[in-house]
Design a protein around this motif. Structure first.
Motif, PDB file in Angstrom:
ATOM      1  N   LEU B 138       0.830  -1.203   0.000  1.00  0.00           N
ATOM      2  CA  LEU B 138       0.000   0.000   0.000  1.00  0.00           C
ATOM      3  C   LEU B 138       0.872   1.264   0.000  1.00  0.00           C
ATOM      4  O   LEU B 138       0.624   2.217  -0.724  1.00  0.00           O
ATOM      5  N   TYR B 139       1.936   1.220   0.849  1.00  0.00           N
ATOM      6  CA  TYR B 139       2.831   2.374   0.907  1.00  0.00           C
ATOM      7  C   TYR B 139       3.503   2.593  -0.450  1.00  0.00           C
ATOM      8  O   TYR B 139       3.619   3.727  -0.925  1.00  0.00           O
ATOM      9  N   CYS B 140       3.935   1.448  -1.054  1.00  0.00           N
ATOM     10  CA  CYS B 140       4.585   1.542  -2.379  1.00  0.00           C
ATOM     11  C   CYS B 140       3.645   2.230  -3.375  1.00  0.00           C
ATOM     12  O   CYS B 140       4.045   3.153  -4.106  1.00  0.00           O
ATOM     13  N   PHE B 141       2.423   1.773  -3.384  1.00  0.00           N
ATOM     14  CA  PHE B 141       1.437   2.329  -4.311  1.00  0.00           C
ATOM     15  C   PHE B 141       1.222   3.818  -4.038  1.00  0.00           C
ATOM     16  O   PHE B 141       1.236   4.657  -4.940  1.00  0.00           O
ATOM     17  N   THR B 142       1.036   4.130  -2.750  1.00  0.00           N
ATOM     18  CA  THR B 142       0.792   5.522  -2.347  1.00  0.00           C
ATOM     19  C   THR B 142       1.953   6.403  -2.764  1.00  0.00           C
ATOM     20  O   THR B 142       1.773   7.461  -3.371  1.00  0.00           O
ATOM     21  N   TRP B 143       3.147   5.940  -2.427  1.00  0.00           N
ATOM     22  CA  TRP B 143       4.365   6.740  -2.695  1.00  0.00           C
ATOM     23  C   TRP B 143       4.498   7.019  -4.193  1.00  0.00           C
ATOM     24  O   TRP B 143       4.684   8.160  -4.605  1.00  0.00           O
ATOM     25  N   MET B 200       3.580  13.611   4.874  1.00  0.00           N
ATOM     26  CA  MET B 200       2.391  13.425   4.037  1.00  0.00           C
ATOM     27  C   MET B 200       2.300  11.994   3.502  1.00  0.00           C
ATOM     28  O   MET B 200       1.218  11.407   3.439  1.00  0.00           O
ATOM     29  N   PHE B 201       3.457  11.408   3.160  1.00  0.00           N
ATOM     30  CA  PHE B 201       3.444  10.056   2.598  1.00  0.00           C
ATOM     31  C   PHE B 201       2.917   9.051   3.630  1.00  0.00           C
ATOM     32  O   PHE B 201       2.103   8.188   3.301  1.00  0.00           O
ATOM     33  N   LEU B 206      -1.773   5.928   5.870  1.00  0.00           N
ATOM     34  CA  LEU B 206      -2.738   5.597   6.924  1.00  0.00           C
ATOM     35  C   LEU B 206      -4.171   5.898   6.476  1.00  0.00           C
ATOM     36  O   LEU B 206      -5.119   5.262   6.931  1.00  0.00           O
ATOM     37  N   HIS B 207      -4.313   6.904   5.638  1.00  0.00           N
ATOM     38  CA  HIS B 207      -5.654   7.282   5.161  1.00  0.00           C
ATOM     39  C   HIS B 207      -5.694   7.227   3.639  1.00  0.00           C
ATOM     40  O   HIS B 207      -5.698   8.271   2.963  1.00  0.00           O
TER      41      HIS B 207
END
Lengths: 230, 487
Positions: B138-143, B200-201, B206-207
């Motif tokens: 999820l973090y990878c995608f978000t980033w 922000m990342f 988280l959201h």
């Protein structure tokens, strides 16, 4: 007034202009005619020292144009767009050229007022020269060459891109200047314009003057048959 | 749309940019590849560099903080260099192609520009090497999404900035100035935007629902650019985008022919895209002092001299390396009119000197860091006016290619020849040689005096040096004019 002596321009083995001897007298208005590539623009460029002669010379009032800059003080010329400064407005350009000959803004205004029939509002609007139409660019170039009140006037295809009324205006202006003793060399593809304005016609073919005669009915017939037969 | 993009490929492939000598093309390709490899290497080794630089911080946090500076700098650089492809639709306007397709075309086309590639190549290695290996999917995608959204937003915002720059330059300078001030405040620890940017990342991780914000930001910037194009899609709008009125400089008229010629040079610089952009780029060099003038380099005369040359002459140098080629589209006008070539050179000399002097005074406050800076910059100023100008003028007389002043500066080598590249060597090497000579005998400060005195002597001999350039110009004018006429 203008003397061509053994003038030759060649690019490698290809000789594009060769004039053994030619004199243009004060007050003469020369019409240069010939097909595309005949050497008209090359001849005018050599006359204005824009290109280097391969041999021979051109002199104006006894001075070699390639050695002295004095001819620039009494010669007005316009060959093409390269003579215009594209990022100036027409007025700025005319003021710049006029300034080089000691004329100020009001002299330029007066000149424009005198020749108001030759241009439209587009020229006085705040547009840069690069934004004008081809015809209007031509008009500015011609006006700049006339602004300095030249003794010698050199124009390449001045009637091209001009509307009929501007062509008429230019013809009558050139006739008037001729009456006042100006020396002019004008190239054109339109025989009617040349014969109407000029006193002497030079026909160029492959860089050589093949006919050099005063402007008479007979000459016009010869030229018409030359261009028809070719 | 595909066919239109195919035209873009053909345009790039058949560009006159490649119609140079093979040696120059090979050189440019090697330089380009070298730069790209550097960018990839920087992205790949970013984690190790950050680990060594910010020992107490998490690598990803440090990288994310730096992304804030990157995107700010990216926006300013894009504004200066990224071409506005709006003119590319002009040829298609009368063809039976839907107008909306034509309007989307320059926007889609802009996605493939060099600046986007640069940004992408910089972040991708770090993403694959660090983010993907250490973080959740999820973090990878978000980033990745956020980074791409920022690159896209900068890309499309550039349309807005560039388009409005012609209409409201003050507003655009205000926006860019605001970005620069934010970056400065962050560097000076007055506020910490980069920290918030980094956080922000994690916050988006988280959201995830808030991912809609960066997506909306990119979409909005695209939409703004699209509507901007739509409002200005008639030919008259496209052409008039370049029409801007900038001062008449009539006060120069009182200085005669030289004043008139300086006026032409000023108007040429301000009214044409390429010389204007180069001058603005020169203004960016004024900030180089912040990079060079560090505590550890204040005793290194070589660094101080190089910095002095860049600060006081970069803007003038950028302009003067194409000194005569700038006039290529109207060089004939100078040849047939009553203009003295000597005055023509003098006007170039004075224009160069005025820019150098202006840059000198603007950068003089760096002297608060160390008095040496004032001393060295003064010496370098004299050297630049007295020597550099004449070296550049001589090299410029070999330039015979016509310049289209309406084109941008980015990757634009029109008018540049081998002489323009070679001249860079003596420009920087000669002042350093002075220093080397005097340092080797134990008096490094005398190298500075010698540099300044040489410059002053050259300035005093300017008439003689101008005569040398005049002789060269008279000798070269036909060749230059023939080259300048080739479109």
């Amino acid at each position: 007034m203008i003397q061509f002596s053994n003038l030759k321009k060649a690019y490698g083995p290809n000789v594009v202009l060769s004039i053994a001897d030619l004199t243009i007298n004060k007050g003469e208005c020369i019409g240069l005619v010939g097909n595309n590539g005949a050497g008209k623009t090359t001849m005018l460029s050599l006359l204005l020292d824009l290109i280097e002669a391969s041999a021979g010379s051109v002199s104006s009032k006894g001075e070699l144009v390639s050695k002295s800059d004095h001819w620039k003080t009494y010669t007005g010329s316009f060959l093409n767009e390269g003579f215009l400064i594209p990022f100036l407005t027409p007025i700025e350009y005319l003021e710049f050229i006029g300034g080089l000959h000691g004329k100020n803004s009001s002299d330029v205004k007066e000149f424009l007022h005198e020749n108001a029939n030759f241009y439209t509002d587009d020229i006085t609007a705040k547009k840069y020269l690069r934004e004008l139409s081809a015809g209007n660019k031509n008009k500015i170039g011609i006006l700049a060459s006339l602004l300095i009140k030249p003794e010698i006037l050199i124009l390449d295809e001045p009637f091209a891109n001009l509307d009929p009324s501007s062509q008429s205006w230019l013809k009558s202006k050139l006739k008037k200047l001729r009456e006042n003793g100006i020396t002019a060399v004008i190239s054109s593809h339109d025989l009617n314009h040349v014969t109407e304005v000029c006193s002497r016609i030079l026909l160029l073919e492959d860089g050589i003057i093949v006919k050099d005669k005063n402007n008479t009915e007979e000459m016009l017939e010869e030229l018409e048959s030359y261009f028809t037969l070719i | 749309m595909f066919k239109l993009l195919l035209h873009q490929w053909k345009e790039a492939q058949r560009s006159t940019f490649w119609q140079k000598s093979i040696a120059l093309n090979i050189l440019l390709v090697i330089i380009g590849l070298y730069l790209l490899l550097n960018v990839i290497a920087l992205g790949y080794f970013a984690d190790e560099i950050l680990q060594k630089t910010y020992k107490d911080s998490n690598v990803i946090d440090s990288y994310n903080r730096i992304l804030f500076y990157f995107f700010s700098f990216d926006l300013i650089v894009r504004f200066l260099f990224q071409p506005l492809p709006i003119l590319s639709i002009q040829a298609y306007l009368s063809l039976p192609i839907k107008k909306s397709t034509l309007l989307h075309y320059p926007l889609v086309k802009s996605v493939f520009n060099f600046m986007n590639l640069l940004g992408f190549l910089l972040v991708l290695p770090f993403f694959l090497k660090v983010i993907c290996h250490t973080q959740s999917p999820l973090y990878c995608f978000t980033w990745f999404l956020v980074v791409i959204a920022f690159i896209a937003a900068n890309n499309f915002l550039t349309f807005f900035l560039k388009k409005y720059f012609t209409k409201k330059p003050a507003l655009i300078f205000l926006i860019l100035g605001f970005v620069a001030v934010l970056v400065y405040c962050d560097i000076a620890n007055l506020i910490s935007i980069s920290d918030s940017f980094s956080e922000m990342f994690s916050f988006l991780n988280l959201h995830p629902v808030l991912l809609v914000v960066p997506i909306a930001m990119a979409t909005a910037s695209y939409s703004i650019a699209y509507h901007l194009l739509k409002r200005n899609s008639y030919i008259e709008d496209i052409i008039s985008r370049q029409t801007r009125r900038i001062g008449s400089f009539s006060f120069l008229n009182r200085y005669g022919e030289i004043g008139d010629l300086i006026g032409i040079e000023l108007k040429m610089t301000l009214r044409n895209k390429r010389p204007r952009s180069l001058m603005m780029l020169g203004a960016v060099f004024l900030l180089y002092g912040f990079l060079f003038y560090k505590e550890e380099s204040l005793n290194d005369y070589y660094i101080l001299i190089i910095a002095g040359v860049l600060l006081t002459a970069a803007a003038a140098f950028n302009h003067a390396q194409l000194m005569f080629a700038w006039n290529s589209s109207f060089f004939d006008s100078f040849l047939v009119n009553k203009i003295s070539l000597k005055n023509y050179i003098k006007s170039k000399f004075l224009f160069f000197a005025v820019i150098c002097i202006a840059c000198y005074f603007i950068t003089l406050p760096y002297a608060f860091i160390s008095y040496k800076i004032a001393l060295i910059n003064t010496a370098v100023l004299f050297y630049n006016i007295g020597i550099t100008f004449f070296l550049l003028a001589y090299a410029s007389s070999f330039s015979t290619s016509r310049i289209d002043m309406g084109k941008g500066t980015f990757m634009n080598y029109e008018g540049m020849g081998i002489s323009q590249f070679l001249i860079i060597i003596p420009l920087f090497a000669l002042p350093s040689l002075f220093q080397l000579l005097f340092s080797s005998i134990g008096y490094p400060q005398y190298g500075i005096y010698a540099l300044g005195i040489t410059g002053l002597i050259a300035i005093a001999c300017n008439k003689f040096l101008i005569q040398i350039i005049l002789t060269q110009l008279v000798k070269r004018k036909y060749k230059m004019a023939v080259g300048f006429r080739q479109k």
